[in-house]
Design a protein around this motif. Structure first.
Motif, mmCIF file in Angstrom:
data_model
loop_
_atom_site.group_PDB
_atom_site.id
_atom_site.type_symbol
_atom_site.label_atom_id
_atom_site.label_comp_id
_atom_site.label_asym_id
_atom_site.label_seq_id
_atom_site.Cartn_x
_atom_site.Cartn_y
_atom_site.Cartn_z
ATOM 1 N N LYS A 87 -5.807 -0.020 4.032
ATOM 2 C CA LYS A 87 -5.441 0.526 2.914
ATOM 3 C C LYS A 87 -6.662 0.317 1.720
ATOM 4 C CE LYS A 87 -3.461 -3.587 1.034
ATOM 5 N NZ LYS A 87 -2.617 -4.283 0.319
ATOM 6 N N VAL A 89 -9.711 1.608 -0.104
ATOM 7 C CA VAL A 89 -10.133 2.995 -0.337
ATOM 8 C C VAL A 89 -11.561 2.818 0.004
ATOM 9 C CG1 VAL A 89 -10.827 4.379 -2.361
ATOM 10 C CG2 VAL A 89 -8.614 3.285 -2.189
ATOM 11 N N SER A 127 1.363 7.720 -0.873
ATOM 12 C CA SER A 127 0.430 7.367 -2.068
ATOM 13 C C SER A 127 0.506 8.440 -3.138
ATOM 14 C CB SER A 127 -0.796 6.584 -1.710
ATOM 15 O OG SER A 127 -1.609 6.514 -2.824
ATOM 16 N N CYS A 128 0.485 7.997 -4.338
ATOM 17 C CA CYS A 128 0.055 9.062 -5.206
ATOM 18 C C CYS A 128 -1.295 9.229 -5.308
ATOM 19 C CB CYS A 128 0.386 8.556 -6.699
ATOM 20 S SG CYS A 128 -0.753 7.317 -7.382
ATOM 21 N N THR A 129 -2.073 8.903 -4.472
ATOM 22 C CA THR A 129 -3.536 9.289 -4.416
ATOM 23 C C THR A 129 -3.637 10.839 -3.883
ATOM 24 O OG1 THR A 129 -5.691 8.611 -3.573
ATOM 25 C CG2 THR A 129 -3.979 8.396 -2.060
ATOM 26 N N TYR A 152 -9.128 7.128 3.250
ATOM 27 C CA TYR A 152 -7.859 6.449 3.169
ATOM 28 C C TYR A 152 -6.652 7.254 2.782
ATOM 29 C CZ TYR A 152 -4.104 4.239 0.695
ATOM 30 O OH TYR A 152 -2.686 4.073 0.293
ATOM 31 N N ASN A 201 -10.059 -5.528 -4.081
ATOM 32 C CA ASN A 201 -10.477 -4.258 -4.480
ATOM 33 C C ASN A 201 -9.864 -3.818 -5.855
ATOM 34 O OD1 ASN A 201 -12.536 -3.408 -2.556
ATOM 35 N ND2 ASN A 201 -10.550 -3.445 -1.340
ATOM 36 N N ASN A 202 -8.470 -4.346 -5.860
ATOM 37 C CA ASN A 202 -7.489 -4.054 -6.628
ATOM 38 C C ASN A 202 -7.330 -4.607 -7.978
ATOM 39 O OD1 ASN A 202 -5.804 -3.097 -3.876
ATOM 40 N ND2 ASN A 202 -6.462 -1.767 -5.229
ATOM 41 N N LEU A 203 -6.788 -3.826 -9.264
ATOM 42 C CA LEU A 203 -7.102 -4.576 -10.462
ATOM 43 C C LEU A 203 -6.211 -6.233 -10.586
ATOM 44 C CD1 LEU A 203 -7.919 -4.520 -13.603
ATOM 45 C CD2 LEU A 203 -5.718 -3.280 -13.657
ATOM 46 N N LEU A 218 -14.101 -10.586 -14.622
ATOM 47 C CA LEU A 218 -13.431 -9.003 -14.191
ATOM 48 C C LEU A 218 -14.210 -8.216 -14.438
ATOM 49 C CD1 LEU A 218 -11.010 -7.301 -13.137
ATOM 50 C CD2 LEU A 218 -10.077 -7.358 -15.390
ATOM 51 N N LYS A 219 -14.737 -7.198 -13.898
ATOM 52 C CA LYS A 219 -15.294 -5.771 -14.324
ATOM 53 C C LYS A 219 -14.433 -4.725 -14.552
ATOM 54 C CE LYS A 219 -19.656 -6.939 -11.603
ATOM 55 N NZ LYS A 219 -19.245 -8.053 -10.852
ATOM 56 N N PRO A 232 -8.816 3.616 -17.770
ATOM 57 C CA PRO A 232 -7.935 4.542 -17.127
ATOM 58 C C PRO A 232 -6.580 4.057 -17.117
ATOM 59 C CG PRO A 232 -9.831 4.194 -15.556
ATOM 60 C CD PRO A 232 -9.914 3.201 -17.012
ATOM 61 N N TYR A 236 2.011 0.978 -13.212
ATOM 62 C CA TYR A 236 1.964 -0.179 -12.298
ATOM 63 C C TYR A 236 3.222 -0.461 -12.405
ATOM 64 C CZ TYR A 236 -2.944 -0.363 -13.429
ATOM 65 O OH TYR A 236 -4.292 -0.337 -13.493
ATOM 66 N N ARG A 298 -16.078 3.344 -11.799
ATOM 67 C CA ARG A 298 -16.169 3.474 -10.356
ATOM 68 C C ARG A 298 -15.719 4.614 -9.723
ATOM 69 N NH1 ARG A 298 -11.386 -0.275 -7.499
ATOM 70 N NH2 ARG A 298 -10.069 1.047 -8.331
ATOM 71 N N ASP A 301 -12.548 7.118 -9.097
ATOM 72 C CA ASP A 301 -11.169 6.760 -9.941
ATOM 73 C C ASP A 301 -10.893 7.834 -10.787
ATOM 74 O OD1 ASP A 301 -11.047 4.147 -9.284
ATOM 75 O OD2 ASP A 301 -11.678 3.078 -11.055
#
Ligand code: UFG
Length: 346
Positions: A87, A89, A127-129, A152, A201-203, A218-219, A232, A236, A298, A301
């Motif tokens: 999973k 990305v 996934s909503c992707t 992915y 990778n995830n927030l 955190l970036k 963005p 969640y 990124r 995104d």
């Protein structure tokens, strides 16, 4: 006889929370997982919460012979909830064949076993992707599906197509595909949660690891988007709420209430939040100050996406219940408990 289900990828983040909800709902749960991105100790967490240790097999879904044995041993499985997949990305862009091989071979093996062992019901983890950047928000299930930017994401789109072709060629088989938005948080017991291997990778795990001092800062990837604060927007969804959607989906399949062989549902809260809103919610509800810095966007995104969940609300009878506040807090409680536990065991 107890209703029996198979959860592939059941020691993973979403899989483990889903196993708990199925056990709570009175199902007998069989988990298979190759443990490539999860730890066997997750089973202890599930047992602590439910008092039941699920049946477990270390099986890789891409290896058909291994997989077949599970179905031979358990002839009464009524439904499969298929999570097992890679999973990440970014990694999928670097190693596309690894992703296509794993995610598609795994799915095809599951479908072949369903056919051979006459297991009629599947819940697929989508996934909503696959909506990309939708033109209209909130995004409904009618929104066009695009070719996602990452391999992915593309495996999710192709998987839905493979499943539909399979269903069209057979009689009696059904699938509900759940299109997740952004799952975050952990079980309120803090016994199970998200455990990314290496740098997250995830927030959310990046936030909790930074708060714990594992990551320096955190970036925040970009603040020049067309959103209220420039960061963005995502939808969640609490992982326990998400897990419950799978129980609702299997219940619907087993009651034979589906209108089509293939049904899709958006699984989100219906509300969007910016990255800065998530950070603020984290700081406010945990009392921990987070070190973060705005950096470049990124690649890949999308700007904003959140779900129209009315179809799931109405047809599945499911609705996300937990607030962002309690969800970010649950992620923090999990991070702390897990780190204390692992410290103690060193
Ligand atoms: N973000 C940061 N810094 C980080 C990590 C993330 O600012 O260190 C931001 C991202 O730019 C994005 C938001 O936080 O705006 C959420 O990012 P995530 O990586 O947590 O989630 P994505 O929305 O990118 O991806 C998630 C799932 C994918 C799925 C995708 C569908 O992880 O599996 O949603 O949109 F494909």
């Amino acid at each position: 006889m107890e209703k029996q289900i198979l959860i592939t990828g059941g020691t993973g983040y979403i899989g483990s929370h889903t196993a708990v909800e199925f056990i709570n709902a009175g199902y007998e749960v069989i988990i298979i997982d190759n443990l490539s991105n999860s730890d066997i100790s997750v089973l202890n967490g599930i047992e602590k919460i439910t008092d039941i240790k699920p049946i477990f097999y270390k099986v890789d879904v891409t290896l058909k012979a291994e997989l077949r044995k599970v179905f031979e041993t358990h002839p009464n499985i009524q439904a499969i909830v298929h999570f097992a997949a890679f999973k990440a990305v970014g990694e999928s862009v670097e190693f596309p064949l690894k992703y296509y091989h794993n995610n598609l071979t795994g799915l095809i093996n599951i479908l072949e076993c369903m056919e051979e062992f006459k297991i009629k019901n599947l819940v697929f983890s989508s996934s909503c992707t696959i909506y990309g950047q939708p033109e209209l928000l909130p995004v409904t299930e009618e929104s066009p599906v695009i070719k996602p930017e990452s391999p992915y994401g593309n495996t999710k789109k192709i998987s839905e197509e493979i499943i539909q072709d399979f269903l069209n060629s057979t009689q009696g088989f059904k699938c509900i595909s759940l299109r997740y938005f952004n799952p975050i948080g952990a079980h309120p017991s803090a016994e199970i949660g998200e455990l990314p291997i290496g740098v997250p990778n995830n927030l959310m795990p990046y936030i909790t690891q930074t708060a714990y001092g594992i990551r320096e800062e955190l970036k925040v990837f970009g603040s020049d988007y067309n959103t209220p604060d420039g960061t963005p927007i995502r939808d969640y969804i609490n992982v326990v709420d998400l897990a419950e959607a799978h129980v609702a989906a299997v219940n619907r399949l087993l009651k034979d209430k589906t209108e089509d062989k293939f049904e899709v549902f958006n699984i989100g809260t219906g509300q969007g939040h910016t990255v800065l809103e998530v950070i603020n919610a984290f700081e406010k509800n945990t009392g921990v100050k987070l070190k973060y810095r705005i950096t470049n966007r990124r690649p890949g995104d999308v700007e904003k996406v959140w779900a129209d969940t009315s179809k799931a609300n109405k047809i599945l009878g499911w609705k996300a219940k937990k607030s962002l506040a309690e969800t970010v807090k649950s992620a923090w409680e999990w991070e702390k408990k897990y780190r204390e536990k692992t410290k103690a065991s060193i």
